[in-house]
Write a protein that holds these residues in place. Structure first.
Motif, PDB file in Angstrom:
ATOM      1  N   ARG A  17     -17.455  32.904 -20.383  1.00  0.00           N
ATOM      2  CA  ARG A  17     -17.769  31.419 -21.035  1.00  0.00           C
ATOM      3  C   ARG A  17     -17.170  30.405 -20.315  1.00  0.00           C
ATOM      4  O   ARG A  17     -15.929  30.375 -19.694  1.00  0.00           O
ATOM      5  CB  ARG A  17     -16.841  31.551 -22.169  1.00  0.00           C
ATOM      6  N   ASN A  73      -4.060  29.353 -30.128  1.00  0.00           N
ATOM      7  CA  ASN A  73      -5.113  28.514 -29.583  1.00  0.00           C
ATOM      8  C   ASN A  73      -6.182  28.718 -30.722  1.00  0.00           C
ATOM      9  O   ASN A  73      -6.855  29.698 -30.767  1.00  0.00           O
ATOM     10  CB  ASN A  73      -5.468  29.148 -28.251  1.00  0.00           C
ATOM     11  N   GLY A  75      -8.972  27.086 -30.535  1.00  0.00           N
ATOM     12  CA  GLY A  75     -10.349  26.774 -30.043  1.00  0.00           C
ATOM     13  C   GLY A  75     -10.871  25.501 -30.612  1.00  0.00           C
ATOM     14  O   GLY A  75      -9.796  24.511 -30.920  1.00  0.00           O
ATOM     15  N   ALA A  76     -12.053  25.516 -30.891  1.00  0.00           N
ATOM     16  CA  ALA A  76     -12.512  24.129 -31.557  1.00  0.00           C
ATOM     17  C   ALA A  76     -12.101  23.781 -32.887  1.00  0.00           C
ATOM     18  O   ALA A  76     -12.221  22.566 -33.359  1.00  0.00           O
ATOM     19  CB  ALA A  76     -14.311  24.177 -31.580  1.00  0.00           C
ATOM     20  N   HIS A  79      -9.788  20.802 -33.512  1.00  0.00           N
ATOM     21  CA  HIS A  79     -10.398  19.335 -33.584  1.00  0.00           C
ATOM     22  C   HIS A  79     -11.033  19.342 -35.025  1.00  0.00           C
ATOM     23  O   HIS A  79     -11.297  18.183 -35.224  1.00  0.00           O
ATOM     24  CB  HIS A  79     -11.208  19.028 -32.510  1.00  0.00           C
ATOM     25  N   HIS A  99      -3.762  25.139 -25.330  1.00  0.00           N
ATOM     26  CA  HIS A  99      -4.958  25.000 -24.797  1.00  0.00           C
ATOM     27  C   HIS A  99      -5.490  25.331 -23.499  1.00  0.00           C
ATOM     28  O   HIS A  99      -4.232  24.909 -22.459  1.00  0.00           O
ATOM     29  CB  HIS A  99      -5.570  23.762 -25.278  1.00  0.00           C
ATOM     30  N   ILE A 100      -5.892  26.324 -22.955  1.00  0.00           N
ATOM     31  CA  ILE A 100      -6.039  26.707 -21.553  1.00  0.00           C
ATOM     32  C   ILE A 100      -6.573  25.724 -20.672  1.00  0.00           C
ATOM     33  O   ILE A 100      -6.391  25.234 -19.556  1.00  0.00           O
ATOM     34  CB  ILE A 100      -7.519  27.841 -21.507  1.00  0.00           C
ATOM     35  N   SER A 101      -7.742  24.659 -21.205  1.00  0.00           N
ATOM     36  CA  SER A 101      -8.097  23.579 -20.417  1.00  0.00           C
ATOM     37  C   SER A 101      -7.340  22.239 -21.088  1.00  0.00           C
ATOM     38  O   SER A 101      -6.267  22.138 -21.898  1.00  0.00           O
ATOM     39  CB  SER A 101      -9.700  23.335 -20.735  1.00  0.00           C
ATOM     40  N   ARG A 110     -12.061  16.159 -28.115  1.00  0.00           N
ATOM     41  CA  ARG A 110     -11.140  17.257 -27.880  1.00  0.00           C
ATOM     42  C   ARG A 110      -9.756  16.498 -27.497  1.00  0.00           C
ATOM     43  O   ARG A 110      -8.845  17.224 -27.610  1.00  0.00           O
ATOM     44  CB  ARG A 110     -11.460  17.971 -26.763  1.00  0.00           C
TER      45      ARG A 110
HETATM   46  C1  DQA Z   1      -9.492  25.143 -25.880  1.00  0.00           C
HETATM   47  C2  DQA Z   1     -10.166  23.768 -26.097  1.00  0.00           C
HETATM   48  C3  DQA Z   1     -11.037  23.309 -27.111  1.00  0.00           C
HETATM   49  O1  DQA Z   1     -11.477  22.088 -27.093  1.00  0.00           O
HETATM   50  C4  DQA Z   1     -12.138  24.444 -27.218  1.00  0.00           C
HETATM   51  O2  DQA Z   1     -13.005  24.095 -28.521  1.00  0.00           O
HETATM   52  C5  DQA Z   1     -12.136  25.531 -26.840  1.00  0.00           C
HETATM   53  C6  DQA Z   1     -10.778  26.029 -26.121  1.00  0.00           C
HETATM   54  C7  DQA Z   1      -8.722  25.613 -24.804  1.00  0.00           C
HETATM   55  O3  DQA Z   1      -8.295  26.697 -24.735  1.00  0.00           O
HETATM   56  O4  DQA Z   1      -8.831  24.700 -23.762  1.00  0.00           O
HETATM   57  O5  DQA Z   1     -12.391  26.613 -27.467  1.00  0.00           O
HETATM   58  O6  DQA Z   1      -8.858  25.434 -27.313  1.00  0.00           O
END
Ligand code: DQA
Length: 145
Positions: A17, A73, A75-76, A79, A99-101, A110
């Motif tokens: 991904r 984590n 993920g989405a 938010h 969060h990884i990013s 985000r």
């Molecule tokens: C995430 C950041 C979120 O905005 C995104 O929807 C993810 C991954 C991250 O780990 O960077 O699914 O949580």
């Protein structure tokens, strides 16, 4: 001590991904990394992933009932989900949001997290190493929080 690492939607697809954003490590490799860190830190780390909000809610309820520290984590759902925030707020043991990013360097939607205000702390943008850092904190400082 048992610790839950909970990964939300689309994180099972790590590796394939958007690797420029999330890196090339697969979810299976992330599981190994967390388990290895756990062994070194003396923690019994259990990593779980689900695309379902209900699963994440039930795991947060389990963490609350058993006073288990959590690395989350979402993920989405980070938010979007007041429900996950409510479940996270109802616990007593430490919870680290990861969060990884670097979500703050990405799209404005985000930038807000429903979880951050009820987390013990937040690790953002340090890649999958963020999970290891969160576990390390839980094993030391977070033990009494
Ligand atoms: C995430 C950041 C979120 O905005 C995104 O929807 C993810 C991954 C991250 O780990 O960077 O699914 O949580």
């Amino acid at each position: 001590r048992r610790v839950l690492v909970l990964n939300g939607p689309n994180l099972g697809r790590l590796g394939s991904r958007q690797p420029t954003i999330y890196g090339s490590t697969t979810h299976a490799e992330l599981v190994s990394l967390c388990e290895q860190a756990g062994r070194e830190l003396g923690l019994d780390v259990q990593v779980r992933q689900s695309d379902s909000e209900a699963d994440l809610l039930h795991w947060l309820h389990e963490a609350a009932d058993e006073q288990l520290p959590v690395v989350l984590n979402a993920g989405a759902f980070t938010h979007t989900s007041v429900a996950l925030r409510d479940a996270a707020a109802a616990r007593t043991a430490p919870l680290v949001e990861v969060h990884i990013s670097n979500v703050h360097a990405r799209e404005p939607f985000r930038h807000h997290s429903y979880l951050s205000a009820v987390a013990s702390g937040v690790i953002v943008g340090l890649g999958i190493e963020g999970y290891v850092l969160a576990l390390s904190w839980i094993s030391s400082v977070g033990r009494d929080r």
